[in-house]
Write a protein that holds these residues in place. Structure first.
Motif, mmCIF file in Angstrom:
data_model
loop_
_atom_site.group_PDB
_atom_site.id
_atom_site.type_symbol
_atom_site.label_atom_id
_atom_site.label_comp_id
_atom_site.label_asym_id
_atom_site.label_seq_id
_atom_site.Cartn_x
_atom_site.Cartn_y
_atom_site.Cartn_z
ATOM 1 N N LYS A 34 0.556 -1.666 0.097
ATOM 2 C CA LYS A 34 0.536 -0.115 -0.146
ATOM 3 C C LYS A 34 0.312 1.090 -0.059
ATOM 4 C CE LYS A 34 -4.168 -1.963 2.265
ATOM 5 N NZ LYS A 34 -5.292 -2.140 3.229
ATOM 6 N N ASN A 35 2.028 1.740 0.798
ATOM 7 C CA ASN A 35 2.822 2.232 1.162
ATOM 8 C C ASN A 35 3.787 2.337 -0.192
ATOM 9 O OD1 ASN A 35 1.448 3.137 2.740
ATOM 10 N ND2 ASN A 35 2.735 2.036 4.609
ATOM 11 N N MET A 36 3.658 1.413 -1.590
ATOM 12 C CA MET A 36 4.819 1.452 -2.231
ATOM 13 C C MET A 36 4.828 2.092 -3.569
ATOM 14 S SD MET A 36 6.330 -2.530 -1.264
ATOM 15 C CE MET A 36 7.565 -2.669 -2.496
ATOM 16 N N GLN A 37 3.846 3.012 -3.372
ATOM 17 C CA GLN A 37 3.142 3.257 -4.866
ATOM 18 C C GLN A 37 4.166 4.073 -5.703
ATOM 19 O OE1 GLN A 37 -0.956 3.616 -5.433
ATOM 20 N NE2 GLN A 37 -1.191 4.042 -2.883
ATOM 21 N N PRO A 38 4.343 4.659 -7.005
ATOM 22 C CA PRO A 38 4.010 3.494 -8.524
ATOM 23 C C PRO A 38 4.336 2.640 -8.183
ATOM 24 C CG PRO A 38 5.757 5.369 -8.917
ATOM 25 C CD PRO A 38 5.226 5.967 -7.617
ATOM 26 N N VAL A 39 3.805 1.003 -8.417
ATOM 27 C CA VAL A 39 4.181 -0.199 -8.584
ATOM 28 C C VAL A 39 3.735 -0.519 -9.783
ATOM 29 C CG1 VAL A 39 4.153 -2.143 -7.514
ATOM 30 C CG2 VAL A 39 4.227 -0.340 -6.194
ATOM 31 N N ILE A 40 4.336 -1.312 -10.618
ATOM 32 C CA ILE A 40 4.458 -1.833 -12.066
ATOM 33 C C ILE A 40 4.554 -3.596 -10.999
ATOM 34 C CG2 ILE A 40 5.124 -3.034 -14.391
ATOM 35 C CD1 ILE A 40 6.156 -0.092 -14.263
ATOM 36 N N ILE A 41 3.557 -4.176 -11.291
ATOM 37 C CA ILE A 41 3.493 -5.210 -11.153
ATOM 38 C C ILE A 41 3.326 -6.697 -12.111
ATOM 39 C CG2 ILE A 41 1.640 -7.362 -10.135
ATOM 40 C CD1 ILE A 41 0.292 -4.804 -8.689
ATOM 41 N N CYS A 42 4.209 -7.623 -11.999
ATOM 42 C CA CYS A 42 4.450 -9.115 -13.248
ATOM 43 C C CYS A 42 4.735 -10.283 -11.945
ATOM 44 C CB CYS A 42 6.141 -8.631 -13.796
ATOM 45 S SG CYS A 42 6.968 -8.589 -12.909
ATOM 46 N N CYS A 43 4.994 -11.117 -13.188
ATOM 47 C CA CYS A 43 4.574 -12.717 -13.008
ATOM 48 C C CYS A 43 5.900 -13.468 -13.761
ATOM 49 C CB CYS A 43 3.747 -12.932 -12.575
ATOM 50 S SG CYS A 43 2.207 -13.061 -13.216
ATOM 51 N N ALA A 44 5.604 -14.424 -13.588
ATOM 52 C CA ALA A 44 5.966 -15.776 -14.698
ATOM 53 C C ALA A 44 5.807 -15.871 -15.866
ATOM 54 C CB ALA A 44 6.316 -16.636 -14.918
ATOM 55 N N THR A 45 3.391 -16.140 -16.112
ATOM 56 C CA THR A 45 2.968 -15.687 -16.792
ATOM 57 C C THR A 45 1.765 -14.069 -16.860
ATOM 58 O OG1 THR A 45 1.052 -16.904 -15.424
ATOM 59 C CG2 THR A 45 2.795 -18.565 -16.391
#
Length: 82
Positions: A34-45
């Motif tokens: 919650k306090n880490m914005q801005p964030v780009i989210i990713c994962c393997a697939t």
């Protein structure tokens, strides 16, 4: 504030392989960002990143982006650093 690239893969999958420079917070622990914005989210697939993105948007986070799978995010990073 710099954008954080968050890998929501399991800890085991992240240990085996990940994009250098990403931070790992597994999908089931996603509330921590919650306090880490801005964030780009990713994962393997790209599957867990979509679920994480949807969850965090419902929770009211504004500066959150779904980067998709590792290949897509690695390409974005490469383009940004040139």
């Amino acid at each position: 504030m710099a954008t954080i690239i968050l890998d929501v893969s399991t800890k085991e999958k992240y240990r085996k392989s990940h994009i250098r420079g990403t931070i790992n917070i597994p999908y089931d622990e996603i509330e921590e960002i919650k306090n880490m914005q801005p964030v780009i989210i990713c994962c393997a697939t790209g599957e867990l990143s979509k679920y994480s993105y949807d969850l965090l948007k419902r929770k009211g986070l504004k500066e959150i982006y779904n980067g998709g799978n590792w290949d897509t995010v690695a390409f974005m990073i490469q383009k940004m650093t040139k």
